[in-house]
Design a protein around this motif. Structure first.
Motif, PDB file in Angstrom:
ATOM      1  N   GLY A 350       0.864  -1.249   0.057  1.00  0.00           N
ATOM      2  CA  GLY A 350      -0.030  -0.062  -0.024  1.00  0.00           C
ATOM      3  C   GLY A 350       0.788   1.126   0.162  1.00  0.00           C
ATOM      4  O   GLY A 350       2.268   1.281  -0.044  1.00  0.00           O
ATOM      5  N   TYR A 351       0.209   2.321  -0.119  1.00  0.00           N
ATOM      6  CA  TYR A 351       0.848   3.639   0.061  1.00  0.00           C
ATOM      7  C   TYR A 351       0.353   4.317   1.158  1.00  0.00           C
ATOM      8  O   TYR A 351      -1.140   4.414   1.477  1.00  0.00           O
ATOM      9  N   THR A 352       1.247   5.066   1.834  1.00  0.00           N
ATOM     10  CA  THR A 352       0.758   6.108   2.947  1.00  0.00           C
ATOM     11  C   THR A 352      -0.019   7.086   2.625  1.00  0.00           C
ATOM     12  O   THR A 352       0.235   7.710   1.570  1.00  0.00           O
ATOM     13  N   PRO A 353      -0.793   7.615   3.289  1.00  0.00           N
ATOM     14  CA  PRO A 353      -1.512   7.243   4.565  1.00  0.00           C
ATOM     15  C   PRO A 353      -2.136   6.011   4.309  1.00  0.00           C
ATOM     16  O   PRO A 353      -3.200   5.719   3.268  1.00  0.00           O
ATOM     17  N   LYS A 354      -1.998   4.822   5.107  1.00  0.00           N
ATOM     18  CA  LYS A 354      -2.860   3.691   4.769  1.00  0.00           C
ATOM     19  C   LYS A 354      -3.314   3.069   6.195  1.00  0.00           C
ATOM     20  O   LYS A 354      -2.536   2.937   7.252  1.00  0.00           O
ATOM     21  N   THR A 355      -4.685   2.245   6.342  1.00  0.00           N
ATOM     22  CA  THR A 355      -4.719   1.383   7.403  1.00  0.00           C
ATOM     23  C   THR A 355      -4.707  -0.015   7.268  1.00  0.00           C
ATOM     24  O   THR A 355      -5.428  -0.387   6.428  1.00  0.00           O
ATOM     25  N   LEU A 356      -3.913  -0.522   8.144  1.00  0.00           N
ATOM     26  CA  LEU A 356      -3.835  -1.892   7.804  1.00  0.00           C
ATOM     27  C   LEU A 356      -4.337  -2.949   8.996  1.00  0.00           C
ATOM     28  O   LEU A 356      -4.295  -2.368  10.166  1.00  0.00           O
ATOM     29  N   PHE A 357      -4.862  -4.216   8.706  1.00  0.00           N
ATOM     30  CA  PHE A 357      -5.473  -4.926   9.593  1.00  0.00           C
ATOM     31  C   PHE A 357      -4.327  -6.229   9.825  1.00  0.00           C
ATOM     32  O   PHE A 357      -3.839  -6.658   8.977  1.00  0.00           O
ATOM     33  N   THR A 358      -4.435  -6.623  11.133  1.00  0.00           N
ATOM     34  CA  THR A 358      -3.417  -7.686  11.461  1.00  0.00           C
ATOM     35  C   THR A 358      -4.077  -8.442  12.429  1.00  0.00           C
ATOM     36  O   THR A 358      -5.245  -8.139  13.341  1.00  0.00           O
ATOM     37  N   GLU A 359      -3.575  -9.737  12.570  1.00  0.00           N
ATOM     38  CA  GLU A 359      -4.008 -10.606  13.733  1.00  0.00           C
ATOM     39  C   GLU A 359      -2.953 -11.095  14.767  1.00  0.00           C
ATOM     40  O   GLU A 359      -3.180 -11.774  15.320  1.00  0.00           O
TER      41      GLU A 359
END
Length: 505
Positions: A350-359
């Motif tokens: 992705g490119y900033t700004p970006k929201t990532l989801f993680t487990e």
């Protein structure tokens, strides 16, 4: 006493030098037209002696009389050499009593029962600091119960060296002697303050060094009781403050379900529930527990205040969560990579700004890349129960070699991009060519079947016969067209594939 004499030697050498015979200020005009300020210290048959400071040292130089146009005093009055010699002689002639032929005795300073504080030895540039330290030292010693007095070599007129001064001070009942050296430290812009103390009663001597910044010397001396502690250490009366004893507390955590990882906010995993851990804090503590099962994260957080010297207990029910990490850069538009090392084959997520989801809560890292800026590897901690925001200010590239290396990297990256695009594009014509060849095969079979049917004796030469002939020609012609088109598509797909492979690898 020998050690004491050696200790005072360097300090008193400078102080005695201050009482050396010096001249009086004059302005000297030379035959060359140059004018120079100096101190007149005498003359001989054809030479004039002038003094001045060179590299912080008072130095006397000789100048031929015929090189001097005239001398003038500080008021601008022109002097001839006879007048200058008379003034110099009068300046250094001892004052005699009008009624006696012997030198009138000078009154002595009362130093009995007192601590003698001598001026500091220092460079001329440190004179103002030396005066401030001297005044502070007098005040602090007075507040600590001593009877300090500021003295100099002038208070010991019968002595010309440090052993004599020390013996005279002891004879006159002095209690202690304080001397100070201010000298440049090894590190630039720093000063070493060497404070010496000698106690006559038991001949005990001590030296205490303090290193301070030359720029902020006074503020550093007055901060955090450093000056007072410095004096106390030199006297041997300093006592380090005792740290209060730490009272450990414990926190016991249970979760539903059990087996969750337990951590303080922003910290590493401490234990797995149910468990207890020790803590020295007395303020509120934020903890979080998380449990990962079948790619689903369950977590919760709580704030608890420890009980000093006791155990605080808490139960936590976990709920399903999906941690978020928001990556921001200044400037925006940086590529985000999950790889620890970015290569031209790496693909950004992705490119900033970006929201990532993680487990996966806990320690994490991402690689940021932007044209014209330095690569940045960001280390951060992912919270299981709240949104994690990471803000990074990118640094511009300034070195030409770094800019050139990034330009080469971009060219390789673009080449690989076009290679992957060619590989992907080759799939469509390959599929189309395969379909056309399959249709060509089917039409050719139909044309063959019609031809076989026409060769039968029973087919006759009627209207139906002519229709079969036309269909045979139609399928045969279409089969050829489809075969040519399919082959062309396959050749084109092969060319794209080879091009893409070469560009990509």
């Amino acid at each position: 006493m020998k050690k004491f004499f050696a200790l005072l030697f360097f300090g008193f050498t400078w102080l005695l030098a201050q009482n050396m015979q010096r001249g009086f200020p004059v302005s000297v005009k030379l035959v060359s037209g140059a004018t120079q300020k100096a101190e007149y210290v005498g003359s001989s048959a054809d030479t004039v002696f002038l003094g001045g400071f060179i590299a912080d040292t008072f130095t006397v130089v000789k100048i031929l009389k015929d090189r001097i146009t005239f001398l003038s005093d500080s008021n601008g009055t022109v002097l001839n050499l006879e007048q200058a010699d008379s003034l110099y002689t009068a300046l250094h002639t001892p004052q005699y009593s009008k009624t006696q032929d012997t030198v009138a005795p000078l009154p002595q300073t009362d130093i009995s029962g007192k601590s003698l504080v001598f001026p500091a030895t220092r460079r001329p540039i440190d004179s103002a600091l030396a005066v401030r330290i001297h005044d502070l030292q007098i005040q602090i010693l007075r507040e600590q119960g001593e009877r300090p007095i500021s003295v100099s070599t002038a208070d010991f007129p019968n002595c010309k060296n440090s052993p004599c001064i020390a013996k005279d001070a002891e004879t006159r009942g002095a209690v202690a002697v304080w001397t100070l050296e201010i000298e440049p430290a090894r590190h630039q812009d720093s000063l070493n303050l060497n404070l010496h103390r000698f106690l006559f009663s038991n001949e005990a001597q001590s030296t205490e060094r303090l290193t301070i910044s030359a720029k902020n010397a006074t503020s550093e001396l007055l901060s955090k009781n450093r000056f007072i502690e410095w004096i106390q250490k030199a006297k041997g009366t300093y006592q380090a403050p005792q740290k209060p004893k730490e009272s450990k507390s414990f926190i016991y955590v249970q979760t539903d379900p059990e087996g969750a990882n337990l951590a303080r906010k922003g910290g590493d995993v401490i234990c797995q529930t149910p468990c207890a851990f020790a803590i020295n804090d007395t303020d509120k503590v934020e903890i979080e527990a998380y449990w990962d099962v079948e790619n689903t994260l369950w977590a919760n957080k709580a704030i608890i205040r420890p009980i000093p010297g006791d155990t605080a207990k808490i139960n936590m029910r976990l709920k399903r969560v999906k941690p978020e990490v928001e990556i921001r850069t200044f400037p925006a538009g940086a590529q985000i990579y999950s790889d620890a090392e970015v290569t031209p084959h790496s693909r950004p997520i992705g490119y900033t700004p970006k929201t990532l989801f993680t487990e996966e809560p806990g320690p994490a890292e991402l690689h940021l890349w932007k044209e014209g800026y330095k690569d940045s590897v960001v280390h951060f901690h992912v919270s299981a129960t709240s949104k994690t925001v990471v803000e990074i200010h990118l640094d511009s590239l300034t070195q030409l070699k770094d800019l050139q290396a990034q330009e080469v990297f971009q060219k390789i990256q673009k080449r690989i991009f076009w290679g992957h695009l060619a590989l992907g594009t080759s799939i469509a014509p390959a599929v189309a060519g395969g379909i056309l060849l399959y249709l060509s095969h089917k039409d050719r079979e139909k044309a063959r079947d019609l031809k076989n049917e026409l060769s039968l004796p029973s087919s006759g030469r009627g209207k139906n016969y002519q229709k079969l002939v036309d269909d045979n020609h139609k399928y045969a012609d279409r089969s050829k067209t489809e075969a040519y088109a399919g082959s062309g598509f396959l050749i084109f797909a092969g060319g794209l594939f080879i091009t893409g492979f070469v560009l990509s690898f």
